[in-house]
Motif scaffolding. Sequence first.
Motif, PDB file in Angstrom:
ATOM      1  N   UNK A   1     -25.311  -1.929  -8.888  1.00  0.00           N
ATOM      2  CA  UNK A   1     -26.557  -2.422  -9.481  1.00  0.00           C
ATOM      3  C   UNK A   1     -26.612  -2.199 -10.993  1.00  0.00           C
ATOM      4  N   UNK A   2     -26.989  -3.263 -11.713  1.00  0.00           N
ATOM      5  CA  UNK A   2     -27.101  -3.240 -13.166  1.00  0.00           C
ATOM      6  C   UNK A   2     -28.481  -3.752 -13.546  1.00  0.00           C
ATOM      7  N   UNK A   3     -29.189  -2.983 -14.377  1.00  0.00           N
ATOM      8  CA  UNK A   3     -30.570  -3.271 -14.757  1.00  0.00           C
ATOM      9  C   UNK A   3     -30.647  -3.460 -16.265  1.00  0.00           C
ATOM     10  N   UNK A   4     -31.294  -4.544 -16.710  1.00  0.00           N
ATOM     11  CA  UNK A   4     -31.567  -4.719 -18.132  1.00  0.00           C
ATOM     12  C   UNK A   4     -32.883  -4.024 -18.443  1.00  0.00           C
ATOM     13  N   UNK A   5     -32.857  -3.091 -19.407  1.00  0.00           N
ATOM     14  CA  UNK A   5     -34.004  -2.229 -19.604  1.00  0.00           C
ATOM     15  C   UNK A   5     -34.819  -2.483 -20.848  1.00  0.00           C
ATOM     16  N   UNK A   6     -34.553  -3.550 -21.579  1.00  0.00           N
ATOM     17  CA  UNK A   6     -35.341  -3.817 -22.790  1.00  0.00           C
ATOM     18  C   UNK A   6     -35.175  -5.265 -23.215  1.00  0.00           C
ATOM     19  N   UNK A   7     -36.251  -5.799 -23.794  1.00  0.00           N
ATOM     20  CA  UNK A   7     -36.181  -7.095 -24.450  1.00  0.00           C
ATOM     21  C   UNK A   7     -36.156  -8.303 -23.539  1.00  0.00           C
ATOM     22  N   UNK A   8     -36.509  -8.153 -22.278  1.00  0.00           N
ATOM     23  CA  UNK A   8     -36.509  -9.295 -21.363  1.00  0.00           C
ATOM     24  C   UNK A   8     -37.852 -10.022 -21.462  1.00  0.00           C
ATOM     25  N   UNK A   9     -37.797 -11.302 -21.704  1.00  0.00           N
ATOM     26  CA  UNK A   9     -38.976 -12.157 -21.789  1.00  0.00           C
ATOM     27  C   UNK A   9     -38.871 -13.257 -20.739  1.00  0.00           C
ATOM     28  N   UNK A  10     -39.937 -14.041 -20.594  1.00  0.00           N
ATOM     29  CA  UNK A  10     -39.884 -15.178 -19.672  1.00  0.00           C
ATOM     30  C   UNK A  10     -38.788 -16.152 -20.080  1.00  0.00           C
ATOM     31  N   UNK A  11     -38.572 -16.278 -21.384  1.00  0.00           N
ATOM     32  CA  UNK A  11     -37.552 -17.199 -21.880  1.00  0.00           C
ATOM     33  C   UNK A  11     -36.139 -16.648 -21.688  1.00  0.00           C
TER      34      UNK A  11
ATOM     35  N   UNK B   1     -51.010  -8.579 -20.072  1.00  0.00           N
ATOM     36  CA  UNK B   1     -51.623  -9.902 -19.973  1.00  0.00           C
ATOM     37  C   UNK B   1     -51.252 -10.532 -18.635  1.00  0.00           C
ATOM     38  N   UNK B   2     -52.257 -10.784 -17.799  1.00  0.00           N
ATOM     39  CA  UNK B   2     -51.995 -11.426 -16.517  1.00  0.00           C
ATOM     40  C   UNK B   2     -51.244 -12.736 -16.644  1.00  0.00           C
ATOM     41  N   UNK B   3     -51.663 -13.647 -17.544  1.00  0.00           N
ATOM     42  CA  UNK B   3     -50.925 -14.897 -17.701  1.00  0.00           C
ATOM     43  C   UNK B   3     -49.465 -14.693 -18.088  1.00  0.00           C
ATOM     44  N   UNK B   4     -49.192 -13.706 -18.939  1.00  0.00           N
ATOM     45  CA  UNK B   4     -47.802 -13.448 -19.325  1.00  0.00           C
ATOM     46  C   UNK B   4     -46.986 -12.938 -18.132  1.00  0.00           C
ATOM     47  N   UNK B   5     -47.585 -12.049 -17.348  1.00  0.00           N
ATOM     48  CA  UNK B   5     -46.866 -11.539 -16.178  1.00  0.00           C
ATOM     49  C   UNK B   5     -46.604 -12.669 -15.187  1.00  0.00           C
ATOM     50  N   UNK B   6     -47.614 -13.491 -14.930  1.00  0.00           N
ATOM     51  CA  UNK B   6     -47.443 -14.593 -13.987  1.00  0.00           C
ATOM     52  C   UNK B   6     -46.404 -15.590 -14.464  1.00  0.00           C
ATOM     53  N   UNK B   7     -46.394 -15.874 -15.763  1.00  0.00           N
ATOM     54  CA  UNK B   7     -45.418 -16.824 -16.303  1.00  0.00           C
ATOM     55  C   UNK B   7     -44.001 -16.312 -16.088  1.00  0.00           C
ATOM     56  N   UNK B   8     -43.798 -15.028 -16.326  1.00  0.00           N
ATOM     57  CA  UNK B   8     -42.462 -14.473 -16.114  1.00  0.00           C
ATOM     58  C   UNK B   8     -42.092 -14.471 -14.635  1.00  0.00           C
ATOM     59  N   UNK B   9     -43.036 -14.072 -13.783  1.00  0.00           N
ATOM     60  CA  UNK B   9     -42.725 -14.002 -12.353  1.00  0.00           C
ATOM     61  C   UNK B   9     -42.510 -15.387 -11.749  1.00  0.00           C
ATOM     62  N   UNK B  10     -43.115 -16.424 -12.331  1.00  0.00           N
ATOM     63  CA  UNK B  10     -42.839 -17.789 -11.883  1.00  0.00           C
ATOM     64  C   UNK B  10     -41.391 -18.171 -12.166  1.00  0.00           C
ATOM     65  N   UNK B  11     -40.897 -17.778 -13.332  1.00  0.00           N
ATOM     66  CA  UNK B  11     -39.489 -18.033 -13.651  1.00  0.00           C
ATOM     67  C   UNK B  11     -38.596 -17.265 -12.684  1.00  0.00           C
ATOM     68  N   UNK B  12     -38.929 -16.006 -12.437  1.00  0.00           N
ATOM     69  CA  UNK B  12     -38.125 -15.191 -11.525  1.00  0.00           C
ATOM     70  C   UNK B  12     -38.129 -15.780 -10.118  1.00  0.00           C
ATOM     71  N   UNK B  13     -39.257 -16.290  -9.672  1.00  0.00           N
ATOM     72  CA  UNK B  13     -39.331 -16.900  -8.342  1.00  0.00           C
ATOM     73  C   UNK B  13     -38.357 -18.065  -8.232  1.00  0.00           C
ATOM     74  N   UNK B  14     -38.258 -18.866  -9.292  1.00  0.00           N
ATOM     75  CA  UNK B  14     -37.301 -19.980  -9.271  1.00  0.00           C
ATOM     76  C   UNK B  14     -35.862 -19.464  -9.252  1.00  0.00           C
ATOM     77  N   UNK B  15     -35.597 -18.421 -10.019  1.00  0.00           N
ATOM     78  CA  UNK B  15     -34.255 -17.859 -10.043  1.00  0.00           C
ATOM     79  C   UNK B  15     -33.864 -17.291  -8.690  1.00  0.00           C
TER      80      UNK B  15
END
Length: 257
Positions: A195-205, A234-248
């Motif tokens: 397991x490898x985890x990225x621990x900084x600087x991850x954005x929705x983009x 920010x709820x909208x920011x969290x949701x936007x990122x999790x929407x991308x993750x759901x697609x991934x």
Amino acid sequence: MSATTARSAFTRVFPRPLPVLGMLHLKGDGAGDVLDRARREAALLAECGVDGLVVEDYYGTVDDVESVLTWLAAAQLPTPYGVNVLDDGLASFRLADAYGASFVQMDSISGHLAPTDDEEFAAQIAEARAASSAVLLGGVRFKYQPVKSGNPLDVDLRTAMGRCDAVVVTGDGTGMETSQEKIKQFREIVGPGFPLVVGAGVTAEAVGAAFSHADAAIIGSSLKDTGAADGEISGPRVLALMEVVARLRTQAPGDPT
């Protein structure tokens, strides 16, 4: 630790592919405000579907960490939580064990100490892990951490693999993107199964690029309304990122390539 054993421990806590761990930085004006803010942030992150919560004394104190963990232990949110007492991994284990945290994050698990100090550190970590059920996420060449081992990266990473259940990689600072070159380099050394985890600087983009080589992400700054650690979740920011993750996740093969 073998990659199979580490992955089994990691997926026991984070069964969904590509888990996102949201950071609680414990900002606030006094202990009461810190706790109230952490409650709101934890509930919002859980509601938005993150896979884990990291309680860290970035702005707060160890007492604040314990206060938040006390609340989380009673609140029974559906989201596992962990602890990172900065620069004191043994304290993190003590608090994790006392308050039912599922994982511990340590900013440095190898490479940060001179060889004369590393032997005692390794023994302490081994003892703490043997007495705990918490999964350990350990950083190597982590932001703001020294490199004193005198070893090349591959040696420190292989040492880390014997000390933790997942390796955490970051760039140079909080909120700063972790380069694809560094993530890929870590993946090539630890191999496809560990397991490898990225621990900084991850954005929705940037999360798609991060997950092209990594298994998970710890995210704090980009979930704030300002895009920085001192902002508000920010709820909208969290949701936007999790929407991308759901697609991934629909494209995830299970193990990284």
